[in-house]
Design a protein around this motif. Sequence first.
Motif, short mmCIF file in Angstrom:
data_model
loop_
_atom_site.label_atom_id
_atom_site.label_comp_id
_atom_site.label_asym_id
_atom_site.label_seq_id
_atom_site.Cartn_x
_atom_site.Cartn_y
_atom_site.Cartn_z
N ALA A 54 -2.87 -2.30 -4.62
CA ALA A 54 -2.46 -3.26 -5.59
C ALA A 54 -3.58 -3.02 -6.71
CB ALA A 54 -2.66 -4.62 -5.23
N LEU A 55 -3.40 -3.02 -8.08
CA LEU A 55 -4.23 -2.97 -9.06
C LEU A 55 -3.70 -3.79 -10.24
CD1 LEU A 55 -4.79 0.83 -8.85
CD2 LEU A 55 -6.27 -0.76 -8.42
N ALA A 56 -4.43 -3.87 -11.26
CA ALA A 56 -3.81 -4.77 -12.46
C ALA A 56 -4.46 -4.53 -13.78
CB ALA A 56 -4.07 -5.98 -11.99
N VAL A 57 -3.66 -4.95 -14.67
CA VAL A 57 -3.99 -4.75 -15.88
C VAL A 57 -2.94 -5.08 -16.80
CG1 VAL A 57 -4.49 -3.28 -18.11
CG2 VAL A 57 -5.43 -2.67 -15.61
N ALA A 58 -3.01 -5.55 -18.06
CA ALA A 58 -1.90 -5.31 -18.99
C ALA A 58 -2.48 -5.70 -20.30
CB ALA A 58 -0.81 -6.52 -18.52
N ALA A 59 -2.24 -5.06 -21.28
CA ALA A 59 -2.79 -5.04 -22.65
C ALA A 59 -2.20 -6.13 -23.26
CB ALA A 59 -2.56 -3.69 -23.38
N ALA A 94 -16.93 8.02 -26.04
CA ALA A 94 -17.13 6.98 -24.85
C ALA A 94 -15.84 6.24 -24.98
CB ALA A 94 -18.43 6.17 -25.14
N VAL A 95 -14.82 6.21 -23.92
CA VAL A 95 -13.48 5.72 -24.01
C VAL A 95 -13.62 4.63 -23.02
CG1 VAL A 95 -11.07 6.12 -23.74
CG2 VAL A 95 -12.60 7.96 -24.57
N GLY A 96 -13.11 3.58 -23.51
CA GLY A 96 -13.17 2.35 -22.67
C GLY A 96 -11.80 2.07 -21.75
N PHE A 97 -11.66 1.85 -20.66
CA PHE A 97 -10.64 1.46 -19.99
C PHE A 97 -11.00 0.37 -18.75
CE2 PHE A 97 -10.77 6.09 -20.25
CZ PHE A 97 -9.70 6.44 -20.70
N SER A 98 -9.83 -0.44 -18.54
CA SER A 98 -10.16 -1.58 -17.75
C SER A 98 -10.34 -1.16 -16.25
CB SER A 98 -9.04 -2.60 -17.64
OG SER A 98 -9.04 -3.63 -16.94
N GLY A 99 -11.16 -2.04 -15.36
CA GLY A 99 -11.44 -1.62 -14.24
C GLY A 99 -10.38 -1.87 -13.24
N GLN A 100 -9.73 -2.92 -13.53
CA GLN A 100 -8.14 -3.15 -12.85
C GLN A 100 -7.22 -2.22 -13.53
OE1 GLN A 100 -8.50 -7.28 -14.51
NE2 GLN A 100 -8.45 -7.97 -12.59
N THR A 123 -14.54 -0.82 -17.25
CA THR A 123 -15.20 -2.21 -17.32
C THR A 123 -14.14 -3.20 -17.11
OG1 THR A 123 -16.64 -3.49 -18.66
CG2 THR A 123 -14.97 -2.26 -19.82
N SER A 124 -14.38 -4.52 -17.51
CA SER A 124 -13.42 -5.61 -17.45
C SER A 124 -12.63 -5.53 -18.57
CB SER A 124 -13.96 -7.02 -17.30
OG SER A 124 -14.85 -7.45 -18.35
N TRP A 125 -11.34 -6.17 -18.63
CA TRP A 125 -10.70 -6.31 -20.07
C TRP A 125 -11.34 -6.79 -21.22
CZ3 TRP A 125 -6.37 -4.94 -22.37
CH2 TRP A 125 -6.03 -5.75 -23.34
N GLU A 126 -12.22 -8.08 -20.49
CA GLU A 126 -13.02 -8.82 -21.98
C GLU A 126 -14.02 -8.08 -22.47
OE1 GLU A 126 -12.06 -9.86 -18.66
OE2 GLU A 126 -10.88 -11.69 -19.38
N ASN A 127 -14.69 -7.13 -21.36
CA ASN A 127 -15.85 -6.34 -21.92
C ASN A 127 -15.29 -5.18 -22.66
OD1 ASN A 127 -17.83 -7.84 -21.17
ND2 ASN A 127 -17.89 -6.72 -19.01
N LEU A 128 -13.87 -4.77 -22.70
CA LEU A 128 -13.60 -3.92 -23.76
C LEU A 128 -13.43 -3.85 -25.19
CD1 LEU A 128 -10.38 -2.76 -21.95
CD2 LEU A 128 -12.41 -1.43 -21.90
N PHE A 129 -13.48 -5.57 -25.49
CA PHE A 129 -13.37 -5.99 -26.79
C PHE A 129 -15.01 -6.05 -27.13
CE2 PHE A 129 -9.32 -6.97 -25.47
CZ PHE A 129 -8.71 -6.66 -26.40
N VAL A 136 -11.14 2.49 -27.42
CA VAL A 136 -10.55 1.77 -25.98
C VAL A 136 -9.09 2.33 -26.05
CG1 VAL A 136 -9.60 -0.23 -24.97
CG2 VAL A 136 -12.07 -0.19 -26.02
N PHE A 137 -8.42 2.97 -25.07
CA PHE A 137 -7.39 3.19 -24.64
C PHE A 137 -6.90 2.35 -23.51
CE2 PHE A 137 -8.36 6.88 -27.14
CZ PHE A 137 -7.02 7.34 -28.02
N ASN A 138 -6.43 1.32 -23.79
CA ASN A 138 -6.09 0.39 -22.64
C ASN A 138 -4.84 -0.47 -22.87
OD1 ASN A 138 -7.47 -0.04 -19.84
ND2 ASN A 138 -6.76 -2.17 -20.39
N ASN A 139 -3.88 0.11 -23.37
CA ASN A 139 -2.61 -1.06 -23.63
C ASN A 139 -2.74 -2.02 -24.71
OD1 ASN A 139 0.29 -0.84 -23.22
ND2 ASN A 139 -0.14 -2.61 -21.76
#
Length: 333
Positions: free
Chosen positions: A17-22, A83-89, A128-134, A145-148
């Motif tokens: 189980a993992l998670a994310v959703a842009a 430096a490319v950001g992705f969510s940790g989930q 990192t976390s979704w919030e920290n991508l921003f 950032v490439f994270n949907n």
Amino acid sequence: MRLSPRWAPIMPAMLLALAVAACGAEPTVAAKDAATNAATNAPAGATEKKINTGPDQNRVRAKKVGAIAAQVPAPIAADGELAVGFSGQGAPPLGFLADDDTTYIGVETDIAQLVGDVLGLEVKPEITSWENLFVGAKSGKLEVVFNNVTVTEERKDVYDFATYRVDQLAWQVPKNSPIKAISKPADIAGLRVSVGSGTNQEKILLDWEKQNKDAGLKPAEIQYYTNYGDVLLALKSGRIQAYFGPNPSIAYNAAVSGDSRIAGTASGAGPDLQGLIAAMTKKDNGLVKPLNEALNTVIRNGKYKEVLDRWSLGNEAIPESQINPPGLPRQSS
């Protein structure tokens, strides 16, 4: 499809189980060593496709284009890295941990790699976390950032965007559900449905509910769950009859589990606008144009299609990358 995502782990032994959703706060399950079909709404005659979820990805690569690489702002190009950001989930097939539980893989990492190749920069993943991508993109710590991430009018105040996929939502139902299709408000009248709280898909669903109420139709019963595992259990047990969430994650899960299917899709931006997923970078930092040109290069030479087909997301391809196109409307205060 989202205003902000997050999800939690769960699922049977062979699923991680993992998670994310842009586009929305929805969880997703990744399968280890699973043979998956592209999407459960694939054309008739589509065959099963084995998706590599191991750490050795043998990614599709592109060649450097000097004229585009030369446009990268000097402060970004200086260290030779992007430096490319992705969510940790993670939300397969977008971005998730490989079978070694360490290597981050998925369509987002592959597209980032293509862009890095064209720009002549080594991709440096920053998880990192979704919030920290921003936060990271706004500060410049994350160069892209490439994270949907869905383009919205509010986000365009702070960030620049170069598009690379359509933003699509899907309706997930049990495999043997009598529900044949969900494409309009009347199709959910009287159903028990679930959606992520605070997401754009919730906004769309609530608008459908209003239309049904105005039409004198029976209201749907909307249920909310904290994580996607609970959604799947609710679908299996019959507590809910349908779930509305991000198309890529649902398609992947339906293919891996084999016990659900997609009954319909919709634009993540609603009926009046096709939502778009985009690479996000700090506004006016000079990077969006080379990002856009790099994406159009791999769209034209076929490398982009190879990546989407590899992850069974060919139905979310765009013909051309755009810079800062119309986004989801501003939220009324």
